[in-house]
Design an enzyme around this catalytic site. Structure first.
Site, PDB file in Angstrom:
ATOM      1  N   ASP A 183      16.366   4.623  -1.104  1.00 45.54           N
ATOM      2  CA  ASP A 183      15.412   3.973  -1.986  1.00 45.54           C
ATOM      3  C   ASP A 183      15.567   2.458  -1.885  1.00 45.54           C
ATOM      4  O   ASP A 183      16.690   1.936  -1.941  1.00 45.54           O
ATOM      5  CB  ASP A 183      15.639   4.418  -3.439  1.00 45.54           C
ATOM      6  CG  ASP A 183      14.520   3.964  -4.360  1.00 45.54           C
ATOM      7  OD1 ASP A 183      13.465   4.610  -4.348  1.00 45.54           O
ATOM      8  OD2 ASP A 183      14.710   2.964  -5.078  1.00 45.54           O
ATOM      9  N   ASN A 191       7.110  -6.577  -4.743  1.00 50.03           N
ATOM     10  CA  ASN A 191       5.642  -6.516  -4.780  1.00 50.03           C
ATOM     11  C   ASN A 191       5.072  -7.554  -5.730  1.00 50.03           C
ATOM     12  O   ASN A 191       4.069  -8.213  -5.425  1.00 50.03           O
ATOM     13  CB  ASN A 191       5.177  -5.120  -5.208  1.00 50.03           C
ATOM     14  CG  ASN A 191       5.141  -4.133  -4.056  1.00 50.03           C
ATOM     15  OD1 ASN A 191       4.947  -4.518  -2.903  1.00 50.03           O
ATOM     16  ND2 ASN A 191       5.330  -2.873  -4.356  1.00 50.03           N
ATOM     17  N   HIS A 196       1.462  -6.837  -2.621  1.00 50.38           N
ATOM     18  CA  HIS A 196       1.572  -5.471  -2.109  1.00 50.38           C
ATOM     19  C   HIS A 196       1.493  -5.411  -0.595  1.00 50.38           C
ATOM     20  O   HIS A 196       2.061  -4.509   0.026  1.00 50.38           O
ATOM     21  CB  HIS A 196       0.505  -4.586  -2.745  1.00 50.38           C
ATOM     22  CG  HIS A 196       0.768  -4.278  -4.189  1.00 50.38           C
ATOM     23  ND1 HIS A 196       1.577  -3.234  -4.591  1.00 50.38           N
ATOM     24  CD2 HIS A 196       0.367  -4.893  -5.331  1.00 50.38           C
ATOM     25  CE1 HIS A 196       1.651  -3.206  -5.907  1.00 50.38           C
ATOM     26  NE2 HIS A 196       0.922  -4.198  -6.389  1.00 50.38           N
ATOM     27  N   ASP A 200       4.042  -3.490   1.818  1.00 48.43           N
ATOM     28  CA  ASP A 200       3.698  -2.575   2.916  1.00 48.43           C
ATOM     29  C   ASP A 200       4.402  -2.990   4.206  1.00 48.43           C
ATOM     30  O   ASP A 200       4.901  -2.146   4.963  1.00 48.43           O
ATOM     31  CB  ASP A 200       2.185  -2.557   3.139  1.00 48.43           C
ATOM     32  CG  ASP A 200       1.434  -1.800   2.051  1.00 48.43           C
ATOM     33  OD1 ASP A 200       2.095  -1.126   1.229  1.00 48.43           O
ATOM     34  OD2 ASP A 200       0.193  -1.877   2.033  1.00 48.43           O
ATOM     35  N   GLU A 226       8.540   4.000  -2.295  1.00 48.80           N
ATOM     36  CA  GLU A 226       9.516   3.228  -1.522  1.00 48.80           C
ATOM     37  C   GLU A 226      10.747   4.064  -1.174  1.00 48.80           C
ATOM     38  O   GLU A 226      11.816   3.532  -0.880  1.00 48.80           O
ATOM     39  CB  GLU A 226       9.957   1.982  -2.305  1.00 48.80           C
ATOM     40  CG  GLU A 226      10.726   2.246  -3.572  1.00 48.80           C
ATOM     41  CD  GLU A 226       9.860   2.389  -4.808  1.00 48.80           C
ATOM     42  OE1 GLU A 226      10.356   2.101  -5.907  1.00 48.80           O
ATOM     43  OE2 GLU A 226       8.684   2.790  -4.670  1.00 48.80           O
TER      44      GLU A 226
END
Length: 312
Positions: A183, A191, A196, A200, A226
């Site tokens: 994680d 973010n 965002h 990505d 994630e």
């Protein structure tokens, strides 16, 4: 020679067996029939939806576009696809977040090759063309069923099928098997701070780092958001800690960049190993519990159910 389970389930296997009739044109030999050029949405929006490229096909948030993407990081008039002088091109229309082909931002027009990935804001398209475009499209739909469109690694659906099979094999032959859940730490803060699209970009980069160390008989998958999962057949708890510590360190030392900004990223990893009576659900639950213990204890560390921990 008998093929392995991974080989039989891979898209490449379906393209190379005698029964298949799919034939993929070489990337450097484009067809020139503009009636057989399409873009397929593989991430963001209606997955699998395809759009034919006509004389001019525009993509954007505005209703006047050929392809309307109701996404906040897509500009009103973002990009256009068109046919010119025997080839297919994409052009950025001065968008805020840019247009990328295979993760490289284009500054003007860019000639497309079969299989190129085009990113417009938070959406990713795959470009396909040629006389066998229907076969290519159905192949892409198959890939969407087993692969994550953003990172290119396997998805949760494929992970669960693979894990069930490998658990049955390991139990039958009394062989070790471990599952690691990975994680990204403080991903929401990343973010919020960088956007965002930067998030990505980080997910794709993290997937590439991890995939580089995964062997053919192992499996890396995006478990959700994630979070990633690693299935490690023939690997016991002790060896899985060593393997995952290498991954953790590589990610910690990697310099992630997006839009000329540098970002630091760390991961927490929880590992569970096969014990008598373990099934896929209980193994995932065990790895998840260890993962959250690692996060509670400070993040950026590897922790196994057997108690081994590293945070060098």
């Amino acid at each position: 020679m008998e093929t392995s389970y991974n080989e039989r389930r891979s898209p490449e296997y379906f393209m190379t067996t005698e029964k298949t009739i799919i034939s993929v044109p070489p990337r450097d030999q484009p067809e020139t029939d503009s009636a057989n050029a399409w873009i397929v949405l593989i991430y963001g929006g209606d997955l699998g939806k395809r759009f034919q490229i006509t004389t001019e096909t525009t993509v954007g948030r505005g209703d006047s576009n050929s392809v309307v993407l109701d996404m906040p990081n897509v500009s009103r008039h973002h990009a256009r696809f068109f046919f010119k002088e025997g080839g297919f091109l994409v052009e950025d229309l001065g968008s805020t977040n840019g247009t990328f082909v295979n993760d490289t931002e284009i500054l003007d027009q860019h000639t497309l090759s079969n299989g190129d990935l085009i990113t417009t804001g938070g959406a990713v398209f795959k470009f396909i063309f040629g006389g066998n475009v229907e076969a290519l499209y159905h192949e892409e739909i198959y890939r969407l069923a087993i692969l994550d469109g953003l990172t290119g690694v396997h998805n949760k659906r494929f992970l669960l099928e693979f894990l069930d099979r490998e658990l049955a094999r390991a139990s039958r032959h009394e062989r070790p098997l471990s599952l690691a859940l990975i994680d990204l730490d403080h991903f929401k803060d990343l973010n919020d701070s960088f956007g965002h699209l930067a998030g990505d970009s980080v997910l794709k980069a993290v997937a590439r780092i991890m995939a580089a160390g995964v062997r053919r008989e192992e499996l890396l998958a995006r478990y959700g958001g994630e979070e990633f999962a690693l299935v490690l057949p023939e690997i016991d708890a002790e060896c899985s800690v060593v393997f995952c510590e290498r991954i953790r360190k590589e990610i910690e030392e990697h310099v992630f960049t997006f839009d000329q900004k540098e970002m630091s990223v760390t991961v927490s990893i929880g590992i569970a190993s096969l014990t008598p009576g373990t099934n896929a659900k209980s193994l995932i639950q065990s790895a998840d519990a260890v993962l959250y213990q690692a996060k509670r204890e400070g993040r950026n560390r590897v922790l196994s159910g057997a108690g081994e921990e590293t945070n060098l």
